[in-house]
Motif scaffolding. Sequence first.
Motif, short mmCIF file in Angstrom:
data_model
loop_
_atom_site.label_atom_id
_atom_site.label_comp_id
_atom_site.label_asym_id
_atom_site.label_seq_id
_atom_site.Cartn_x
_atom_site.Cartn_y
_atom_site.Cartn_z
N THR A 1 -9.52 -25.35 0.67
CA THR A 1 -10.41 -25.12 1.81
C THR A 1 -10.31 -26.23 2.85
O THR A 1 -10.30 -25.97 4.05
CB THR A 1 -11.87 -24.98 1.34
OG1 THR A 1 -11.92 -23.94 0.35
CG2 THR A 1 -12.78 -24.61 2.48
N LEU A 2 -10.24 -27.47 2.37
CA LEU A 2 -10.20 -28.61 3.27
C LEU A 2 -8.77 -28.93 3.70
O LEU A 2 -7.83 -28.71 2.94
CB LEU A 2 -10.80 -29.85 2.60
CG LEU A 2 -12.27 -29.77 2.21
CD1 LEU A 2 -12.70 -31.06 1.53
CD2 LEU A 2 -13.15 -29.49 3.41
N SER A 3 -8.64 -29.49 4.87
CA SER A 3 -7.32 -29.90 5.34
C SER A 3 -6.84 -31.10 4.52
O SER A 3 -7.64 -31.85 3.95
CB SER A 3 -7.38 -30.29 6.82
OG SER A 3 -8.10 -31.51 6.98
N GLY A 4 -5.54 -31.27 4.47
CA GLY A 4 -4.95 -32.40 3.76
C GLY A 4 -5.44 -33.73 4.29
O GLY A 4 -5.68 -34.67 3.53
N GLU A 5 -5.62 -33.81 5.59
CA GLU A 5 -6.10 -35.05 6.21
C GLU A 5 -7.52 -35.39 5.75
O GLU A 5 -7.81 -36.54 5.42
CB GLU A 5 -6.07 -34.91 7.73
CG GLU A 5 -6.51 -36.16 8.47
CD GLU A 5 -6.50 -35.99 9.98
OE1 GLU A 5 -7.05 -36.87 10.65
OE2 GLU A 5 -5.96 -34.99 10.48
N GLN B 1 -7.52 -36.57 2.19
CA GLN B 1 -7.05 -37.95 2.09
C GLN B 1 -8.14 -38.93 2.51
O GLN B 1 -8.32 -39.99 1.89
CB GLN B 1 -5.79 -38.16 2.95
CG GLN B 1 -5.13 -39.49 2.73
CD GLN B 1 -4.71 -39.71 1.28
OE1 GLN B 1 -4.06 -38.87 0.68
NE2 GLN B 1 -5.10 -40.84 0.70
N LEU B 2 -8.91 -38.60 3.54
CA LEU B 2 -10.02 -39.45 3.96
C LEU B 2 -11.04 -39.61 2.83
O LEU B 2 -11.55 -40.71 2.59
CB LEU B 2 -10.71 -38.88 5.19
CG LEU B 2 -9.99 -39.04 6.53
CD1 LEU B 2 -10.71 -38.23 7.61
CD2 LEU B 2 -9.92 -40.50 6.93
N LEU C 1 -13.40 -42.89 -1.45
CA LEU C 1 -13.77 -43.08 -2.86
C LEU C 1 -13.12 -44.33 -3.43
O LEU C 1 -13.75 -45.08 -4.18
CB LEU C 1 -13.39 -41.85 -3.68
CG LEU C 1 -14.21 -40.60 -3.43
CD1 LEU C 1 -13.61 -39.42 -4.17
CD2 LEU C 1 -15.66 -40.81 -3.83
N LEU C 2 -11.85 -44.54 -3.08
CA LEU C 2 -11.16 -45.75 -3.58
C LEU C 2 -11.76 -47.02 -3.00
O LEU C 2 -11.83 -48.04 -3.68
CB LEU C 2 -9.66 -45.65 -3.26
CG LEU C 2 -8.88 -44.60 -4.04
CD1 LEU C 2 -7.45 -44.52 -3.56
CD2 LEU C 2 -8.93 -44.90 -5.53
N SER C 3 -12.18 -46.98 -1.74
CA SER C 3 -12.77 -48.17 -1.13
C SER C 3 -14.13 -48.48 -1.75
O SER C 3 -14.52 -49.64 -1.82
CB SER C 3 -12.91 -48.00 0.38
OG SER C 3 -13.90 -47.08 0.71
N ASP C 4 -14.85 -47.48 -2.23
CA ASP C 4 -16.13 -47.71 -2.90
C ASP C 4 -15.95 -48.40 -4.24
O ASP C 4 -16.82 -49.14 -4.68
CB ASP C 4 -16.87 -46.38 -3.11
CG ASP C 4 -17.44 -45.82 -1.81
OD1 ASP C 4 -17.51 -46.56 -0.81
OD2 ASP C 4 -17.82 -44.63 -1.80
#
Length: 93
Positions: free
Chosen positions: A75-79, A82-83, A88-91
């Motif tokens: 459903t969501l775009s690849g971009e 990725q955001l 999530l990784l930055s958290d």
Amino acid sequence: MMYAKMLKNGIQDADLSLAQICRRLSRKGVILDKAILSKLQNGKLAPARDEINVALADILGIDSKKFRIAAVKETLSGELLQLIKDDLLSDVS
């Protein structure tokens, strides 16, 4: 098209007709026409909204987490995906 494949396999494994699944969904307060369910399992429609996917996973014995994630990925775009991953990784850091 992992979502449609998971849905189709779940329907086959549950050995339920589309009408039976729709009746069970209705008992959970989720209204879905069997023609729409057919289009979902054949990949002719974008994945259903989360409320429907949660109910379908429960009725069909599909792994709810994997099924819902497959729906979002399609459903969501690849971009945007990725955001979300980056955030999530930055958290975690």
